[in-house]
Write a protein that holds these residues in place. Structure first.
Motif, PDB file in Angstrom:
ATOM      1  N   GLN A  44      -7.288  -3.033  -1.672  1.00  0.00           N
ATOM      2  CA  GLN A  44      -7.173  -2.721  -2.993  1.00  0.00           C
ATOM      3  C   GLN A  44      -5.515  -2.757  -3.502  1.00  0.00           C
ATOM      4  OE1 GLN A  44      -9.188  -2.442  -5.570  1.00  0.00           O
ATOM      5  NE2 GLN A  44     -10.866  -2.871  -4.248  1.00  0.00           N
ATOM      6  N   ALA A  45      -4.673  -2.182  -2.452  1.00  0.00           N
ATOM      7  CA  ALA A  45      -3.313  -2.250  -2.739  1.00  0.00           C
ATOM      8  C   ALA A  45      -2.710  -3.613  -2.942  1.00  0.00           C
ATOM      9  CB  ALA A  45      -2.589  -1.431  -1.561  1.00  0.00           C
ATOM     10  N   GLN A  46      -3.249  -4.326  -2.086  1.00  0.00           N
ATOM     11  CA  GLN A  46      -2.671  -5.956  -2.211  1.00  0.00           C
ATOM     12  C   GLN A  46      -2.945  -6.298  -3.445  1.00  0.00           C
ATOM     13  OE1 GLN A  46      -4.515  -7.534   1.187  1.00  0.00           O
ATOM     14  NE2 GLN A  46      -2.593  -7.414   2.638  1.00  0.00           N
ATOM     15  N   GLU A  47      -4.273  -6.112  -4.091  1.00  0.00           N
ATOM     16  CA  GLU A  47      -4.682  -6.713  -5.350  1.00  0.00           C
ATOM     17  C   GLU A  47      -3.856  -6.124  -6.614  1.00  0.00           C
ATOM     18  OE1 GLU A  47      -8.872  -6.051  -5.782  1.00  0.00           O
ATOM     19  OE2 GLU A  47      -9.268  -7.286  -4.157  1.00  0.00           O
ATOM     20  N   GLN A  80      -0.708  -5.476  -5.947  1.00  0.00           N
ATOM     21  CA  GLN A  80       0.681  -5.629  -5.618  1.00  0.00           C
ATOM     22  C   GLN A  80       1.640  -4.319  -5.220  1.00  0.00           C
ATOM     23  OE1 GLN A  80       2.265  -7.933  -8.796  1.00  0.00           O
ATOM     24  NE2 GLN A  80       1.788  -9.841  -7.680  1.00  0.00           N
ATOM     25  N   ILE A  81       0.901  -3.570  -4.471  1.00  0.00           N
ATOM     26  CA  ILE A  81       1.257  -2.328  -3.832  1.00  0.00           C
ATOM     27  C   ILE A  81       1.470  -2.606  -2.332  1.00  0.00           C
ATOM     28  CG2 ILE A  81       0.797   0.124  -3.584  1.00  0.00           C
ATOM     29  CD1 ILE A  81      -0.877   0.055  -6.028  1.00  0.00           C
ATOM     30  N   GLY A 119       8.548   1.795  -8.789  1.00  0.00           N
ATOM     31  CA  GLY A 119       8.502   1.350 -10.318  1.00  0.00           C
ATOM     32  C   GLY A 119       7.097   2.198 -10.993  1.00  0.00           C
ATOM     33  N   ARG A 120       6.151   1.388 -11.469  1.00  0.00           N
ATOM     34  CA  ARG A 120       4.963   1.884 -12.082  1.00  0.00           C
ATOM     35  C   ARG A 120       3.968   1.976 -11.208  1.00  0.00           C
ATOM     36  NH1 ARG A 120       3.420  -0.455 -17.993  1.00  0.00           N
ATOM     37  NH2 ARG A 120       2.150   1.348 -17.611  1.00  0.00           N
TER      38      ARG A 120
END
Length: 470
Positions: free
Chosen positions: A414-417, A419-420, A458-459
């Motif tokens: 989920q993080a990759q999706e 971009q985390i 960032g966000r």
């Protein structure tokens, strides 16, 4: 191929007979390293020993700079570095830590340790030594690690040896004074995500030769000199690596040293921004008070989670400790979704004082035991972003629903999706080593000890943790 040996105490025939038997079975060893003892000739392999650690054995070591005691038996000396013909670098420190000044001939002082450190740390591109030999154990060596049995590593051992080990970064550290066998999990010599990876250290304590309890007193190992190793192979981290056990001791030593410095030095006048003035002549006033425990900062406005605040919905509170409390989550994902919260106002785990952090750890252990008794495992996460009071979200997941590996994979996917960059940090690491106070971050911890960390730059989606678990 090397052999390390515990305290010989004159039992030369026992140890050399054992070495001959090992060589007959496994082939020849190059070198044996041992603690002090009484000597006779005919050692089967080159043997290097530490010096006296009591007044009674001083007479066996006539030259403090080192000498040959018998054929094939060499006393290394009071302190120094020995380099073998293969390039193996061995640092050594004989004796016990001095409890008085001047130091007795069988003891070492802070000056001895400082001079040994300086001789090595001043070497260009110093990375560490291959082996460190000391008689005393290092104080606190058991922190973050497997149990040392009957030895309390917080009370026994030498702080000077801990400082020496932390500075010299040995790949192997041997000690024998406690007459007990203890092989500690390897520990790292760098701060994760902040420093370049370095090799790990393995601490091994050995019992005395021929002890009646049959504790291990001989340790065989193979080692390639650091100078001959591929750098990538050298810094490879084993799966069971732990945090460095001496980091807290070094911080305390640095703090104590800072407090001893004259107050007129400008870099200690930083106390001014805490509302305290230091006398310009370096002397304390007669009305000085004992140092008080650090109090948590006060919230700038109404806080929904400070227990003393009227905004707290106290009907959700489950348990109240000394420094923390447990509450049901308002709008929880599950009926037993709970929060661990500090009673005082702290923004994140990184800001917690040691006593609050200790109680947080106890609550986590209790929740793990409770949920496991119900056939569940917990997932804990913290979002230190757009929040003013620490909230550790603890959500139980049925054991038969998914494994810890499934949960970890879900977070990473989920993080990759999104971009985390969600990084896995070592099991025994401390979050305070990867995050600084005031740094926004997202943190996940499984009850297996596995941990994931993202530094928010960032966000960041506020409900990310809930999304993944949903």
């Amino acid at each position: 191929r090397r052999l390390a040996c515990g305290d010989v105490e004159g039992r030369l025939e026992t140890i050399f007979g054992r070495v001959r038997a090992i060589q007959a079975k496994s082939g020849r060893f190059d070198l044996k390293l041992t603690d002090c003892g009484r000597f006779s000739p005919s050692a089967p392999i080159p043997t290097y020993v530490l010096g006296a650690n009591s007044q009674d054995t001083l007479s066996y070591f006539p030259d403090v700079s080192g000498c040959e005691l018998a054929e094939n038996i060499t006393y290394l000396g009071r302190r120094g570095v020995f380099s073998s013909c293969s390039g193996l670098q061995i640092a050594y420190l004989s004796g016990t830590e001095a409890q008085e000044q001047p130091a007795p001939a069988h003891s070492f002082s802070a000056k001895d340790v400082a001079e040994l450190k300086t001789s090595l740390l001043s070497t260009p591109n110093f990375r560490g030594v291959d082996i460190l030999l000391t008689s005393p154990w290092p104080r606190d060596v058991g922190t973050f690690a497997n149990s040392a049995g009957e030895i309390d590593t917080k009370k026994c051992g030498s702080r000077l040896v801990s400082d020496l080990a932390a500075s010299l970064k040995p790949r192997y550290h041997f000690a024998a004074l406690e007459k007990a066998y203890y092989e500690r999990l390897p520990y790292r010599n760098h701060t994760v995500l902040q420093e370049t990876p370095q090799h790990v250290t393995r601490f091994i304590a050995l019992a005395d030769v021929g002890n009646t309890s049959k504790k291990k007193y001989l340790y065989a190992f193979s080692i390639v000199p650091m100078s001959s190793m591929d750098p990538a192979q050298l810094v490879k981290q084993p799966q069971d690596v732990t945090e460095n056990p001496y980091r807290k001791l070094r911080k305390e030593a640095a703090k104590a040293k800072a407090e001893e410095e004259p107050a007129h030095q400008f870099f200690f006048d930083l106390n001014k921004h805490q509302g305290k003035k230091r006398p310009s002549d370096g002397k304390q006033g007669g009305d000085s008070q004992p140092k008080q425990a650090k109090k948590p900062p006060q919230p700038t406005g109404p806080c929904w989670f400070c227990l003393a605040s009227p905004e707290v919905e106290k009907h959700l509170v489950v348990s109240i400790g000394t420094h923390c409390y447990l509450a049901l989550a308002k709008g929880g994902l599950l009926p037993d979704h709970v929060l661990i919260l500090p009673i005082g106002h702290y923004q994140s785990v990184v800001d917690l004082s040691s006593e609050v952090l200790e109680e947080v750890t106890k609550y986590k252990a209790a929740l793990k035991e409770f949920f496991r008794s119900k056939g569940k495992r917990y997932v804990l996460f913290e979002r230190n972003y757009r929040s003013q009071h620490l909230q550790l979200q603890v959500i139980p997941v049925p054991l038969d629903l998914c494994t810890s590996e499934d949960i970890k994979e879900s977070f990473i996917t989920q993080a990759q999706e999104q971009q985390i960059e969600l990084l896995e940090i070592p099991e025994h690491s401390d979050i305070t080593q990867v995050a600084q106070p005031g740094m926004p971050y997202f943190y996940v911890e499984l009850d297996t000890g596995e941990k994931l960390f993202h530094r928010i730059r960032g966000r960041f989606p506020l409900q990310f943790g809930r999304w993944v678990l949903s």
